[in-house]
Scaffold this motif. Structure first.
Motif, PDB file in Angstrom:
ATOM      1  N   ASP A 107       7.863   0.978  -2.456  1.00 60.08           N
ATOM      2  CA  ASP A 107       9.096   0.347  -2.748  1.00 60.08           C
ATOM      3  C   ASP A 107       8.837  -1.250  -2.293  1.00 60.08           C
ATOM      4  OD1 ASP A 107      11.726  -0.479  -2.228  1.00 60.08           O
ATOM      5  OD2 ASP A 107      12.357   1.204  -1.176  1.00 60.08           O
ATOM      6  N   PRO A 108       8.886  -2.278  -3.188  1.00 57.68           N
ATOM      7  CA  PRO A 108       8.510  -3.319  -2.845  1.00 57.68           C
ATOM      8  C   PRO A 108       9.472  -4.086  -2.035  1.00 57.68           C
ATOM      9  CG  PRO A 108       7.891  -2.806  -5.310  1.00 57.68           C
ATOM     10  CD  PRO A 108       8.422  -1.719  -4.660  1.00 57.68           C
ATOM     11  N   ALA A 109      10.901  -3.813  -2.616  1.00 63.32           N
ATOM     12  CA  ALA A 109      12.106  -4.562  -1.685  1.00 63.32           C
ATOM     13  C   ALA A 109      11.917  -4.103  -0.443  1.00 63.32           C
ATOM     14  CB  ALA A 109      13.363  -4.005  -2.156  1.00 63.32           C
ATOM     15  N   TRP A 110      11.509  -2.757   0.041  1.00 66.97           N
ATOM     16  CA  TRP A 110      11.489  -2.387   1.464  1.00 66.97           C
ATOM     17  C   TRP A 110      10.249  -3.030   2.166  1.00 66.97           C
ATOM     18  CZ3 TRP A 110       7.854  -0.466   4.772  1.00 66.97           C
ATOM     19  CH2 TRP A 110       7.956   0.118   5.848  1.00 66.97           C
ATOM     20  N   ALA A 111       9.209  -3.202   1.311  1.00 65.95           N
ATOM     21  CA  ALA A 111       8.034  -4.017   1.851  1.00 65.95           C
ATOM     22  C   ALA A 111       8.484  -5.306   2.428  1.00 65.95           C
ATOM     23  CB  ALA A 111       6.924  -4.000   0.835  1.00 65.95           C
ATOM     24  N   ALA A 112       9.289  -6.178   1.128  1.00 67.30           N
ATOM     25  CA  ALA A 112       9.702  -7.500   1.333  1.00 67.30           C
ATOM     26  C   ALA A 112      10.356  -7.626   2.771  1.00 67.30           C
ATOM     27  CB  ALA A 112      10.324  -8.011   0.339  1.00 67.30           C
ATOM     28  N   GLY A 118       5.681   0.590  10.474  1.00 64.76           N
ATOM     29  CA  GLY A 118       5.262   0.946  11.625  1.00 64.76           C
ATOM     30  C   GLY A 118       3.764   0.247  12.055  1.00 64.76           C
ATOM     31  N   ALA A 119       2.800  -0.134  11.089  1.00 64.32           N
ATOM     32  CA  ALA A 119       1.649  -0.711  11.364  1.00 64.32           C
ATOM     33  C   ALA A 119       2.258  -2.235  12.169  1.00 64.32           C
ATOM     34  CB  ALA A 119       1.014  -1.219  10.216  1.00 64.32           C
ATOM     35  N   ALA A 120       3.348  -2.800  11.540  1.00 66.81           N
ATOM     36  CA  ALA A 120       3.603  -4.151  12.317  1.00 66.81           C
ATOM     37  C   ALA A 120       4.166  -3.766  13.732  1.00 66.81           C
ATOM     38  CB  ALA A 120       4.661  -4.700  11.496  1.00 66.81           C
ATOM     39  N   GLU A 121       4.706  -2.712  14.051  1.00 66.94           N
ATOM     40  CA  GLU A 121       5.249  -2.214  15.458  1.00 66.94           C
ATOM     41  C   GLU A 121       4.268  -2.167  16.206  1.00 66.94           C
ATOM     42  OE1 GLU A 121       8.127  -1.564  18.328  1.00 66.94           O
ATOM     43  OE2 GLU A 121       8.077  -2.752  16.521  1.00 66.94           O
ATOM     44  N   ALA A 257       4.089 -12.887  10.026  1.00 64.04           N
ATOM     45  CA  ALA A 257       4.913 -12.028   9.551  1.00 64.04           C
ATOM     46  C   ALA A 257       4.987 -12.331   8.011  1.00 64.04           C
ATOM     47  CB  ALA A 257       6.272 -12.149   9.996  1.00 64.04           C
ATOM     48  N   ALA A 258       4.913 -13.540   7.875  1.00 64.33           N
ATOM     49  CA  ALA A 258       4.941 -13.854   6.185  1.00 64.33           C
ATOM     50  C   ALA A 258       3.699 -13.400   5.588  1.00 64.33           C
ATOM     51  CB  ALA A 258       4.898 -15.249   5.969  1.00 64.33           C
ATOM     52  N   LEU A 259       2.415 -13.281   6.162  1.00 62.70           N
ATOM     53  CA  LEU A 259       1.326 -12.693   5.671  1.00 62.70           C
ATOM     54  C   LEU A 259       1.652 -11.313   5.508  1.00 62.70           C
ATOM     55  CD1 LEU A 259      -1.740 -13.407   4.647  1.00 62.70           C
ATOM     56  CD2 LEU A 259      -2.247 -12.683   7.005  1.00 62.70           C
ATOM     57  N   GLN A 260       2.079 -10.751   6.693  1.00 66.00           N
ATOM     58  CA  GLN A 260       2.325  -9.237   6.422  1.00 66.00           C
ATOM     59  C   GLN A 260       3.257  -8.831   5.124  1.00 66.00           C
ATOM     60  OE1 GLN A 260       4.652  -5.757   8.788  1.00 66.00           O
ATOM     61  NE2 GLN A 260       4.272  -7.636   9.907  1.00 66.00           N
ATOM     62  N   ARG A 261       4.274  -9.397   4.929  1.00 63.41           N
ATOM     63  CA  ARG A 261       5.082  -9.343   3.828  1.00 63.41           C
ATOM     64  C   ARG A 261       4.450  -9.575   2.738  1.00 63.41           C
ATOM     65  NH1 ARG A 261       8.894 -11.625   7.305  1.00 63.41           N
ATOM     66  NH2 ARG A 261       8.515 -13.875   6.496  1.00 63.41           N
ATOM     67  N   TYR A 263       0.853  -9.137   1.864  1.00 66.37           N
ATOM     68  CA  TYR A 263       0.296  -7.908   1.765  1.00 66.37           C
ATOM     69  C   TYR A 263       1.004  -6.772   1.430  1.00 66.37           C
ATOM     70  CZ  TYR A 263      -3.926 -10.534   3.310  1.00 66.37           C
ATOM     71  OH  TYR A 263      -4.985 -11.229   3.443  1.00 66.37           O
ATOM     72  N   ALA A 264       2.031  -6.483   2.262  1.00 63.64           N
ATOM     73  CA  ALA A 264       2.930  -5.218   2.058  1.00 63.64           C
ATOM     74  C   ALA A 264       3.326  -5.093   0.656  1.00 63.64           C
ATOM     75  CB  ALA A 264       3.942  -5.093   2.977  1.00 63.64           C
ATOM     76  N   VAL A 265       3.934  -6.325   0.127  1.00 64.43           N
ATOM     77  CA  VAL A 265       4.387  -6.412  -1.125  1.00 64.43           C
ATOM     78  C   VAL A 265       3.270  -6.194  -2.253  1.00 64.43           C
ATOM     79  CG1 VAL A 265       5.639  -7.858  -2.761  1.00 64.43           C
ATOM     80  CG2 VAL A 265       6.544  -7.719  -0.558  1.00 64.43           C
ATOM     81  N   ALA A 266       2.284  -6.685  -2.203  1.00 63.76           N
ATOM     82  CA  ALA A 266       1.342  -6.428  -2.865  1.00 63.76           C
ATOM     83  C   ALA A 266       0.716  -4.968  -3.115  1.00 63.76           C
ATOM     84  CB  ALA A 266       0.016  -7.255  -2.545  1.00 63.76           C
ATOM     85  N   GLU A 267       0.831  -4.345  -1.785  1.00 63.71           N
ATOM     86  CA  GLU A 267       0.468  -2.849  -1.753  1.00 63.71           C
ATOM     87  C   GLU A 267       1.526  -2.291  -2.562  1.00 63.71           C
ATOM     88  OE1 GLU A 267       1.051   0.443   1.364  1.00 63.71           O
ATOM     89  OE2 GLU A 267      -0.131  -1.126   2.112  1.00 63.71           O
ATOM     90  N   ALA A 268       2.740  -2.313  -2.253  1.00 66.42           N
ATOM     91  CA  ALA A 268       3.755  -1.848  -2.972  1.00 66.42           C
ATOM     92  C   ALA A 268       3.691  -1.685  -4.366  1.00 66.42           C
ATOM     93  CB  ALA A 268       5.161  -2.172  -2.237  1.00 66.42           C
ATOM     94  N   ARG A 269       3.831  -2.911  -4.854  1.00 65.75           N
ATOM     95  CA  ARG A 269       3.742  -3.380  -6.325  1.00 65.75           C
ATOM     96  C   ARG A 269       2.669  -2.512  -6.992  1.00 65.75           C
ATOM     97  NH1 ARG A 269       5.217  -9.753  -6.213  1.00 65.75           N
ATOM     98  NH2 ARG A 269       7.308  -9.684  -6.095  1.00 65.75           N
ATOM     99  N   CYS A 270       1.629  -2.514  -6.535  1.00 66.68           N
ATOM    100  CA  CYS A 270       0.124  -2.006  -6.988  1.00 66.68           C
ATOM    101  C   CYS A 270       0.353  -0.248  -6.860  1.00 66.68           C
ATOM    102  CB  CYS A 270      -0.893  -2.374  -6.390  1.00 66.68           C
ATOM    103  SG  CYS A 270      -1.414  -4.146  -6.858  1.00 66.68           S
ATOM    104  N   VAL A 271       0.860   0.079  -5.895  1.00 64.73           N
ATOM    105  CA  VAL A 271       1.231   1.673  -5.640  1.00 64.73           C
ATOM    106  C   VAL A 271       2.321   2.070  -6.766  1.00 64.73           C
ATOM    107  CG1 VAL A 271       2.375   3.237  -4.218  1.00 64.73           C
ATOM    108  CG2 VAL A 271       0.772   1.882  -3.186  1.00 64.73           C
TER     109      VAL A 271
END
Length: 318
Positions: A107-112, A118-121, A257-261, A263-271
């Protein structure tokens, strides 16, 4: 070979917290209606689980009392407040950030919004854990009290019970503790209950383990890795998250936080584009069915002993 002591398992740990808590969250229930008649076995699985946990806790507490062992007070849970006193419930935003993605965020929107969730927490609390580690340890008397409780609750000496999970993990337990005694009373045969429970509780993990080694999943994962490579080279989502944590060390919080988002959006888009999560879910259903067939005898054992425990708990007002 990896070996763990049985009370390290979630089910055992949950019960131990149930027993040591004196706040009433696992207190003995009446087991009878207003007319004094025994209650029937509840219909929902969740209510049945609660009944069995309460029954195990009650029986274990009686055993501890007979052995003149006082459970240590349970530490307060993180950020939960005093539930019995009407404290605040968990933040709904925190709950949303802990949405499970067993085969990568899809879910790219969720990742954004939440990054890795949980990993960030986990990373955020790393410093807090380090600070707590510097707190003074309990004095020797309290340590002895804690050890006496653990010995009474989980047993001592050589661990007589042993079984292997579907993932190859060896689990061992004692048969002389109050937990074992409670299980013998409820289920009739503690050794059988132990083997069946370990098997059933680990079927989900075993199915996930098989999916991640399935050639069909590995082929899609390779496509995901090629897709995410322009942002960061990683063989799987877990490696991408590890890379973010390494790079985030030493960065100001806003940049981390910006780097995390990113990477997370990249993960989600590719998933999403490779259907990695969908492939994992479909394969998991197949492997779960295979595992349930392989472990049919233990699953049947678990079901019959569980029903015995429920009837016993209701009959004796546990």
């Amino acid at each position: 070979m990896t070996t763990v002591r049985a009370f390290g398992f979630v089910a055992m740990a949950a019960l131990s917290m149930c027993v040591v808590s004196t706040a009433g969250g696992c207190a003995e229930g009446p087991g009878r209606d207003d007319a004094g008649k025994p209650q029937s076995v509840p219909g929902s699985v969740r209510a049945q689980d609660d009944l069995l946990k309460r029954a195990e806790s009650t029986l274990a507490q009686r055993c501890l009392a007979e052995r003149r062992v006082t459970p240590p007070p349970a530490p307060p849970g993180p950020d939960t407040g005093d539930r019995t006193g009407g404290g605040p419930a968990p933040d709904s935003r925190e709950a949303a950030a802990r949405r499970p993605f067993p085969y990568g965020i899809d879910d790219p929107a969720w990742a954004a919004q939440h990054g890795f969730g949980g990993a960030a927490e986990t990373a955020r609390r790393h410093g807090e854990d380090g600070a707590r580690a510097q707190e003074p340890r309990s004095d020797a008397q309290e340590a002895r009290r804690q050890q006496r409780f653990l010995d009474a609750m989980f047993g001592t000496g050589r661990r007589e019970l042993s079984t292997r999970t579907a993932t190859g993990l060896v689990v061992r337990a004692n048969s002389d503790g109050c937990l074992a005694e409670a299980q013998r009373v409820l289920y009739g045969d503690q050794a059988r209950w132990f083997r069946a429970t370990v098997a059933v509780d680990n079927l989900e993990a075993a199915a996930h383990h098989r999916v991640t080694r399935d050639p069909a999943y590995r082929a899609v994962l390779a496509r995901w890795a090629r897709c995410v490579a322009p942002v960061h080279k990683a063989d799987d989502p877990g490696e991408l998250r590890d890379a973010w944590q390494r790079r985030a060390r030493g960065l100001p919080p806003d940049r981390a936080a910006a780097l995390q988002r990113r990477y997370a959006v990249a993960e989600a888009r590719c998933v999403r584009s490779t259907d990695l999560a969908g492939t994992g879910a479909r394969l998991e259903r197949r492997h779960t069915a295979d595992l349930r067939a392989e472990y049919a005898d233990l699953i049947a054992d678990h079901r019959s002993m569980r029903e015995r425990g429920l009837r016993h708990a209701v009959r004796h007002g546990l």
